[in-house]
Design a protein around this motif. Structure first.
Motif, PDB file in Angstrom:
ATOM      1  N   ASN A 161      56.333  -3.689  50.663  1.00  8.54           N
ATOM      2  CA  ASN A 161      55.288  -4.416  49.939  1.00  8.54           C
ATOM      3  C   ASN A 161      55.540  -5.812  49.502  1.00  8.54           C
ATOM      4  OD1 ASN A 161      54.004  -1.893  50.040  1.00  8.54           O
ATOM      5  ND2 ASN A 161      54.149  -1.307  48.042  1.00  8.54           N
ATOM      6  N   LEU A 162      56.861  -6.059  49.385  1.00  8.19           N
ATOM      7  CA  LEU A 162      57.352  -7.498  48.988  1.00  8.19           C
ATOM      8  C   LEU A 162      58.646  -7.278  48.986  1.00  8.19           C
ATOM      9  CD1 LEU A 162      56.415 -10.236  47.572  1.00  8.19           C
ATOM     10  CD2 LEU A 162      56.858  -9.034  45.328  1.00  8.19           C
ATOM     11  N   VAL A 163      59.228  -8.500  49.575  1.00  7.45           N
ATOM     12  CA  VAL A 163      60.669  -8.897  49.428  1.00  7.45           C
ATOM     13  C   VAL A 163      60.996 -10.211  48.734  1.00  7.45           C
ATOM     14  CG1 VAL A 163      62.885  -9.243  50.710  1.00  7.45           C
ATOM     15  CG2 VAL A 163      61.032  -7.813  51.675  1.00  7.45           C
ATOM     16  N   GLU A 164      61.734 -10.164  47.623  1.00  7.11           N
ATOM     17  CA  GLU A 164      62.108 -11.252  46.943  1.00  7.11           C
ATOM     18  C   GLU A 164      63.613 -11.707  47.001  1.00  7.11           C
ATOM     19  OE1 GLU A 164      59.643 -10.777  43.192  1.00  7.11           O
ATOM     20  OE2 GLU A 164      60.324  -8.858  43.833  1.00  7.11           O
ATOM     21  N   PHE A 165      63.826 -12.816  47.432  1.00  7.60           N
ATOM     22  CA  PHE A 165      65.203 -13.497  47.374  1.00  7.60           C
ATOM     23  C   PHE A 165      65.616 -14.652  46.366  1.00  7.60           C
ATOM     24  CE2 PHE A 165      64.470 -11.920  52.107  1.00  7.60           C
ATOM     25  CZ  PHE A 165      65.391 -10.916  51.869  1.00  7.60           C
ATOM     26  N   SER A 166      67.065 -14.684  46.308  1.00  7.87           N
ATOM     27  CA  SER A 166      67.307 -15.809  45.116  1.00  7.87           C
ATOM     28  C   SER A 166      67.482 -17.119  45.993  1.00  7.87           C
ATOM     29  CB  SER A 166      68.569 -15.256  44.316  1.00  7.87           C
ATOM     30  OG  SER A 166      69.454 -15.215  45.020  1.00  7.87           O
TER      31      SER A 166
END
Length: 332
Positions: A161-166
């Motif tokens: 649904n969503l991928v988040e990286f720093s």
């Protein structure tokens, strides 16, 4: 980078097999990482060398996104250790993910947290030592592997649904095509968000007989690994990856350690500490680590270390450091 007492990590044959398929040899990695072949061929390497090996792969492949996708798609189950087999042959996607989170404790330096809420399942990667974070490509491969596991196990083309990286991850369009969703960078965390209903999908690769053999063996190995560390270290490790959980209490931690809360209290007393003191230390140490990251604002840091309002965090931090979080950050 100073090694920790348990700073010994195995680079599995599956990693080298994957690189070989991409035309990258151990000689290439050793030369790029500025490590000897003897060092990278050891059964276990320290954390600094482990990160150097992954960074070398990132440098050799060129684009981070390309390196993530090629390694995730190319891994061979047969080349990987029993914990991966236990995930691949699990009953369903949820069982596989929970096994991944549990057995990841045997494979530092990162840990995983899984949280099911509403219609989503969020899996977050955290480093055991916040001031010693690994290369972005290692983060990406870890999260991609979680989705790849579901795709292979269920036999369905699942999407996140969503991928988040720093950190920046190279070609974001390429990553969005692979994950099948929006990919965001520059976030204060590394997260994979899945559709919760997908977790109930059965695994075509389910092997009850193999799971019954592997589970007790892996659980014993995990218990032995945890048993080699002090209870104080284990409690702080659990706390640090659970500070945002409002249910964080001695009962929750004791349950994860598979002991009663009374036994945990007694063990901590024997080590001249207590739960409240360790929680304060965990928050203090994590606050310092988060404040060292300029991409996080003070409000975010307060939340990440378990404070619902910024004022409470300010008061606590002043007690710890004799200064405000803002002033401390500037001085550092």
């Amino acid at each position: 980078m100073k090694s920790q007492p348990n700073d010994r990590i195995k680079v599995h044959p599956g990693f080298w097999a994957g690189l070989h398929q991409l035309g990258i040899s151990t000689d290439d990695v050793a030369r790029t990482a500025q490590l000897s072949l003897e060092t990278i061929n050891k059964p276990l390497v320290n954390q600094a060398h482990y990160f150097a090996i992954w960074q070398a792969y990132s440098d050799l492949i060129g684009d981070t996104a390309e390196g993530i996708i090629k390694l995730a798609k190319g891994y061979e189950i047969s080349k990987y250790p029993p914990p991966v087999l236990a995930m691949y042959h699990a009953r369903d996607y949820r069982d596989a993910l929970n096994r991944m989170v549990r057995y990841k404790q045997m494979c530092p330096p990162e840990s995983l947290q899984i949280n099911e809420a509403g219609e989503e399942c969020i899996i977050e990667l955290e480093w055991l030592h916040k001031d010693q974070q690994g290369p972005p490509l290692l983060v990406g491969v870890t999260l991609a592997f979680l989705l790849e596991l579901g795709r292979r196990g269920t036999g369905q083309p699942l999407n996140a649904n969503l991928v988040e990286f720093s950190h920046p991850m190279g070609n974001v369009d390429m990553l969005e095509a692979y994950f099948g969703c929006r990919v965001e960078t520059g976030k204060p965390y590394n997260r994979l968000t899945l559709d919760r209903k997908d977790l109930s999908l059965p695994f075509l690769s389910y092997n009850e007989e193999l799971i019954e053999i592997l589970t007790p063996v892996l659980d014993r190995s995990l218990d032995e690994r945890q048993g080699s560390r002090s209870v104080t270290d284990l409690v702080k490790w659990i706390m640090k990856r659970s500070l945002t959980d409002k249910r964080l209490d001695i009962q929750t931690v004791a349950k994860e350690l598979r002991m009663s809360d009374r036994t945990l209290q007694r063990r901590l007393t024997e080590e001249n500490t207590n739960f409240k003191q360790l929680l304060t230390e965990a928050r203090h140490e994590q606050a310092r680590a988060y404040l060292a990251d300029p991409s996080l604002d003070i409000k975010e840091v307060a939340f990440l270390v378990g404070y619902e309002d910024q004022n409470s965090f300010y008061r606590a931090f002043r007690n710890w450091e004799g200064d405000t979080p803002s002033n401390w950050r500037v001085r550092q």
